[in-house]
Design a protein around this motif. Structure first.
Motif, PDB file in Angstrom:
ATOM      1  N   ALA A  49       8.524  -6.590  -9.351  1.00  0.00           N
ATOM      2  CA  ALA A  49       9.212  -7.332 -10.498  1.00  0.00           C
ATOM      3  C   ALA A  49       8.021  -7.651 -11.496  1.00  0.00           C
ATOM      4  CB  ALA A  49       9.654  -8.672  -9.889  1.00  0.00           C
ATOM      5  N   ALA A  50       6.862  -7.797 -11.175  1.00  0.00           N
ATOM      6  CA  ALA A  50       5.742  -8.165 -12.196  1.00  0.00           C
ATOM      7  C   ALA A  50       5.188  -6.664 -12.923  1.00  0.00           C
ATOM      8  CB  ALA A  50       4.571  -8.809 -11.647  1.00  0.00           C
ATOM      9  N   GLY A  51       5.797  -5.504 -12.686  1.00  0.00           N
ATOM     10  CA  GLY A  51       5.403  -4.568 -13.557  1.00  0.00           C
ATOM     11  C   GLY A  51       4.660  -3.515 -12.954  1.00  0.00           C
ATOM     12  N   HIS A  52       4.283  -3.952 -11.437  1.00  0.00           N
ATOM     13  CA  HIS A  52       3.435  -3.154 -10.753  1.00  0.00           C
ATOM     14  C   HIS A  52       4.089  -1.939  -9.896  1.00  0.00           C
ATOM     15  CE1 HIS A  52       0.082  -5.706 -12.009  1.00  0.00           C
ATOM     16  NE2 HIS A  52       0.933  -6.671 -11.679  1.00  0.00           N
ATOM     17  N   GLN A  53       3.610  -0.734  -9.988  1.00  0.00           N
ATOM     18  CA  GLN A  53       4.320   0.281  -9.403  1.00  0.00           C
ATOM     19  C   GLN A  53       3.671   0.246  -7.698  1.00  0.00           C
ATOM     20  OE1 GLN A  53       6.962   2.013 -10.479  1.00  0.00           O
ATOM     21  NE2 GLN A  53       6.744   0.476 -11.997  1.00  0.00           N
ATOM     22  N   ILE A  54       4.436   0.301  -6.911  1.00  0.00           N
ATOM     23  CA  ILE A  54       3.947   0.351  -5.325  1.00  0.00           C
ATOM     24  C   ILE A  54       4.778   1.254  -4.601  1.00  0.00           C
ATOM     25  CG2 ILE A  54       3.486  -1.052  -3.416  1.00  0.00           C
ATOM     26  CD1 ILE A  54       1.838  -2.078  -5.483  1.00  0.00           C
ATOM     27  N   ALA A  55       4.136   2.281  -4.294  1.00  0.00           N
ATOM     28  CA  ALA A  55       4.583   3.485  -3.379  1.00  0.00           C
ATOM     29  C   ALA A  55       5.116   2.744  -2.199  1.00  0.00           C
ATOM     30  CB  ALA A  55       3.584   4.508  -3.151  1.00  0.00           C
ATOM     31  N   SER A  56       6.382   3.383  -2.048  1.00  0.00           N
ATOM     32  CA  SER A  56       6.892   2.888  -0.402  1.00  0.00           C
ATOM     33  C   SER A  56       7.937   4.017  -0.146  1.00  0.00           C
ATOM     34  CB  SER A  56       7.706   1.771  -0.665  1.00  0.00           C
ATOM     35  OG  SER A  56       8.933   1.648  -1.586  1.00  0.00           O
ATOM     36  N   SER A  57       8.421   3.964   1.052  1.00  0.00           N
ATOM     37  CA  SER A  57       9.363   4.744   1.688  1.00  0.00           C
ATOM     38  C   SER A  57      10.491   3.803   2.636  1.00  0.00           C
ATOM     39  CB  SER A  57       8.575   5.915   2.404  1.00  0.00           C
ATOM     40  OG  SER A  57       9.623   7.033   3.143  1.00  0.00           O
ATOM     41  N   CYS A  58       9.959   3.630   3.761  1.00  0.00           N
ATOM     42  CA  CYS A  58      10.861   3.056   4.943  1.00  0.00           C
ATOM     43  C   CYS A  58      11.359   1.661   4.418  1.00  0.00           C
ATOM     44  CB  CYS A  58      10.257   3.046   6.201  1.00  0.00           C
ATOM     45  SG  CYS A  58       9.122   2.055   6.670  1.00  0.00           S
ATOM     46  N   GLU A  59      10.261   0.750   3.742  1.00  0.00           N
ATOM     47  CA  GLU A  59      10.451  -0.495   3.572  1.00  0.00           C
ATOM     48  C   GLU A  59      11.005  -1.289   4.684  1.00  0.00           C
ATOM     49  OE1 GLU A  59      12.385  -1.294  -0.209  1.00  0.00           O
ATOM     50  OE2 GLU A  59      11.190   0.154  -1.328  1.00  0.00           O
ATOM     51  N   GLN A  60      10.509  -1.046   5.873  1.00  0.00           N
ATOM     52  CA  GLN A  60      10.717  -1.518   7.207  1.00  0.00           C
ATOM     53  C   GLN A  60       9.549  -1.892   8.014  1.00  0.00           C
ATOM     54  OE1 GLN A  60      14.790  -0.508   9.138  1.00  0.00           O
ATOM     55  NE2 GLN A  60      14.133   1.313   8.165  1.00  0.00           N
ATOM     56  N   GLY A  61       8.204  -1.576   7.303  1.00  0.00           N
ATOM     57  CA  GLY A  61       7.035  -1.582   8.172  1.00  0.00           C
ATOM     58  C   GLY A  61       6.780  -0.535   9.363  1.00  0.00           C
ATOM     59  N   ILE A  62       7.479   0.626   9.048  1.00  0.00           N
ATOM     60  CA  ILE A  62       7.160   1.403  10.067  1.00  0.00           C
ATOM     61  C   ILE A  62       6.681   2.865   9.722  1.00  0.00           C
ATOM     62  CG2 ILE A  62       8.995   0.549  11.814  1.00  0.00           C
ATOM     63  CD1 ILE A  62      10.977   2.791  10.766  1.00  0.00           C
ATOM     64  N   CYS A  63       6.527   3.042   8.115  1.00  0.00           N
ATOM     65  CA  CYS A  63       6.153   4.426   7.714  1.00  0.00           C
ATOM     66  C   CYS A  63       4.521   4.424   7.368  1.00  0.00           C
ATOM     67  CB  CYS A  63       6.967   5.038   6.928  1.00  0.00           C
ATOM     68  SG  CYS A  63       6.700   4.178   5.252  1.00  0.00           S
ATOM     69  N   GLY A  64       4.079   3.393   7.060  1.00  0.00           N
ATOM     70  CA  GLY A  64       2.785   3.312   6.491  1.00  0.00           C
ATOM     71  C   GLY A  64       2.443   3.727   5.180  1.00  0.00           C
ATOM     72  N   MET A  65       3.486   4.142   4.333  1.00  0.00           N
ATOM     73  CA  MET A  65       3.087   4.539   3.023  1.00  0.00           C
ATOM     74  C   MET A  65       2.566   3.470   2.060  1.00  0.00           C
ATOM     75  SD  MET A  65       5.670   6.704   0.410  1.00  0.00           S
ATOM     76  CE  MET A  65       4.950   7.406  -1.105  1.00  0.00           C
ATOM     77  N   CYS A  66       2.882   2.214   2.343  1.00  0.00           N
ATOM     78  CA  CYS A  66       2.427   1.089   1.574  1.00  0.00           C
ATOM     79  C   CYS A  66       1.260   0.410   2.098  1.00  0.00           C
ATOM     80  CB  CYS A  66       3.828   0.064   1.093  1.00  0.00           C
ATOM     81  SG  CYS A  66       4.060  -0.831   2.819  1.00  0.00           S
ATOM     82  N   GLU A  67       0.806   1.002   3.007  1.00  0.00           N
ATOM     83  CA  GLU A  67      -0.498   0.253   3.662  1.00  0.00           C
ATOM     84  C   GLU A  67      -1.477  -0.048   2.550  1.00  0.00           C
ATOM     85  OE1 GLU A  67      -4.238   1.754   6.397  1.00  0.00           O
ATOM     86  OE2 GLU A  67      -2.270   1.855   7.123  1.00  0.00           O
ATOM     87  N   THR A  68      -2.019  -1.126   2.389  1.00  0.00           N
ATOM     88  CA  THR A  68      -3.012  -1.632   1.245  1.00  0.00           C
ATOM     89  C   THR A  68      -4.161  -2.356   1.788  1.00  0.00           C
ATOM     90  OG1 THR A  68      -1.027  -1.756  -0.186  1.00  0.00           O
ATOM     91  CG2 THR A  68      -3.179  -2.922  -0.909  1.00  0.00           C
ATOM     92  N   ARG A  69      -5.159  -2.071   1.347  1.00  0.00           N
ATOM     93  CA  ARG A  69      -6.569  -2.984   1.634  1.00  0.00           C
ATOM     94  C   ARG A  69      -6.328  -4.366   1.250  1.00  0.00           C
ATOM     95  NH1 ARG A  69     -11.626  -0.969  -0.264  1.00  0.00           N
ATOM     96  NH2 ARG A  69     -12.333  -2.324   1.229  1.00  0.00           N
ATOM     97  N   VAL A  70      -6.932  -5.200   2.340  1.00  0.00           N
ATOM     98  CA  VAL A  70      -6.966  -6.545   2.066  1.00  0.00           C
ATOM     99  C   VAL A  70      -8.319  -6.913   1.866  1.00  0.00           C
ATOM    100  CG1 VAL A  70      -6.257  -9.111   2.966  1.00  0.00           C
ATOM    101  CG2 VAL A  70      -4.781  -7.182   3.444  1.00  0.00           C
ATOM    102  N   LEU A  71      -8.745  -7.553   0.726  1.00  0.00           N
ATOM    103  CA  LEU A  71     -10.061  -8.114   0.477  1.00  0.00           C
ATOM    104  C   LEU A  71     -10.425  -9.494   0.735  1.00  0.00           C
ATOM    105  CD1 LEU A  71     -10.581  -6.088  -2.766  1.00  0.00           C
ATOM    106  CD2 LEU A  71     -11.092  -5.220  -0.746  1.00  0.00           C
ATOM    107  N   ASP A  72      -9.554 -10.381   0.801  1.00  0.00           N
ATOM    108  CA  ASP A  72      -9.640 -11.871   0.963  1.00  0.00           C
ATOM    109  C   ASP A  72      -8.296 -12.309   1.408  1.00  0.00           C
ATOM    110  OD1 ASP A  72     -11.502 -13.991   1.140  1.00  0.00           O
ATOM    111  OD2 ASP A  72     -10.273 -14.765  -0.505  1.00  0.00           O
ATOM    112  N   GLY A  73      -8.490 -13.295   2.553  1.00  0.00           N
ATOM    113  CA  GLY A  73      -7.118 -13.877   3.014  1.00  0.00           C
ATOM    114  C   GLY A  73      -6.641 -13.315   4.260  1.00  0.00           C
TER     115      GLY A  73
END
Length: 306
Positions: A246-270
């Motif tokens: 919604a803020a204009g950032h393109q995020i690759a995805s596929s299943c959108e259910q947390g089972i395929c791994g396509m949107c896996e992203t590194r967490v640097l803090d938090g």
């Protein structure tokens, strides 16, 4: 297209120009972009050394979301389709000995694993369960490959798989790779957790462990994108992925259910609040990656490698 068993159709895909297809490893899957606009994930069950064919197996699910019905009922030989991938969130790690456990259509990623284990000279065994022999795909192919390593175990003939024996094998040092219905994977997860052997169990699921959380699941979250310095607020009724888009950032995805791994992203803090059905307990404890489609945070702020 070939009927492999009752309700199971295999599709063999080739590039329209005959060019070599992307390399892949056992456990990988592709996104199949169907003519209707539906996108579905299917495990590759062919030979990773064959660069000119990708094979998938599709179980007809009359009460599913429509993808398998379209594959079985509307696709025809020679039809052109688009795919994405391959991607692998269920990789076979180098080892000297494997125990594979498949339930029903869960045989698809396991078939390519068994083929590669055989090729590299590893010790391996496959326990293949299903409701009935007539509904179990690739049986003849597996028996020819395994030469005594494959046990075909239809429930209507021999009963349920012996989960205790599988735990014993893991305790003796074997790593277990399993794919199949939720009831099988949930039972294995519980047994392995009780035995303190969860790190030796490798699973791939076709559906989330629990329903994907909806609205009202947490406080407003601030996400910082480290590469651009942008900050995005994620309200309680929105996923991180949805807010970023919604803020204009393109995020690759596929299943959108947390089972395929396509949107896996590194967490640097938090600290992520993991709600996926893919990461192991060890990976969750490390907290350095998360699935943006379903997970949130246990801290007010998350910094992501985006």
């Amino acid at each position: 297209m070939r009927l492999e068993a009752e309700g199971v159709m295999s599709l063999e895909l080739q590039a329209t120009d005959g060019a070599p297809l992307p390399e892949w490893t056992p456990g990988a899957h592709i996104d199949l972009l169907l003519p209707s606009g539906l996108v579905r994930q299917y495990s590759l069950c062919g030979d990773p050394l064959d660069r000119h064919r990708l094979r998938i197996g599709v179980l007809l699910e009359s009460k599913g979301r429509g993808g398998s019905q379209e594959v079985h009922g509307r696709l025809r030989v020679g039809q052109k389709l688009a795919i994405r991938g391959p991607r692998n969130a269920f990789a076979l790690q180098p080892d000297q000995s494997y125990l594979f456990v498949a339930g029903g259509i869960g045989i698809t990623p396991i078939l390519s694993m068994a083929r590669v284990a055989q090729r590299v000279g590893a010790q391996w065994q496959l326990l293949y369960g299903g409701r009935a022999r007539r509904s179990m795909a690739f049986v003849s192919e597996l028996q020819a490959l395994g030469q005594g390593r494959v046990e075909i175990l239809p429930t209507d003939e021999v009963g349920l798989l012996d989960l205790d024996a599988i735990v014993v094998a893991a305790a003796a040092g074997q790593h277990i790779y399993s794919c199949g219905p939720a009831v099988l994977l949930d039972a294995l997860s519980a047994r392995f957790a009780e035995a303190g052997l969860s790190e030796r169990l490798h699973l791939e699921r076709f559906a989330p462990v629990v329903p994907v959380p909806g609205a009202g699941t947490g406080e407003t979250l601030k996400v910082i994108l480290a590469r651009s310095g942008a900050e995005v607020e994620v309200p309680p009724d929105c996923s991180i992925m949805g807010a970023l888009r919604a803020a204009g950032h393109q995020i690759a995805s596929s299943c959108e259910q947390g089972i395929c791994g396509m949107c896996e992203t590194r967490v640097l803090d938090g600290i992520p609040d993991h709600r996926d059905s893919l990461l192991t307990e060890g990976e969750r404890a490390r907290g350095n990656v998360m699935m943006l489609c379903v997970s949130r945070a246990l801290t007010p702020t998350l910094t992501l490698d985006l």
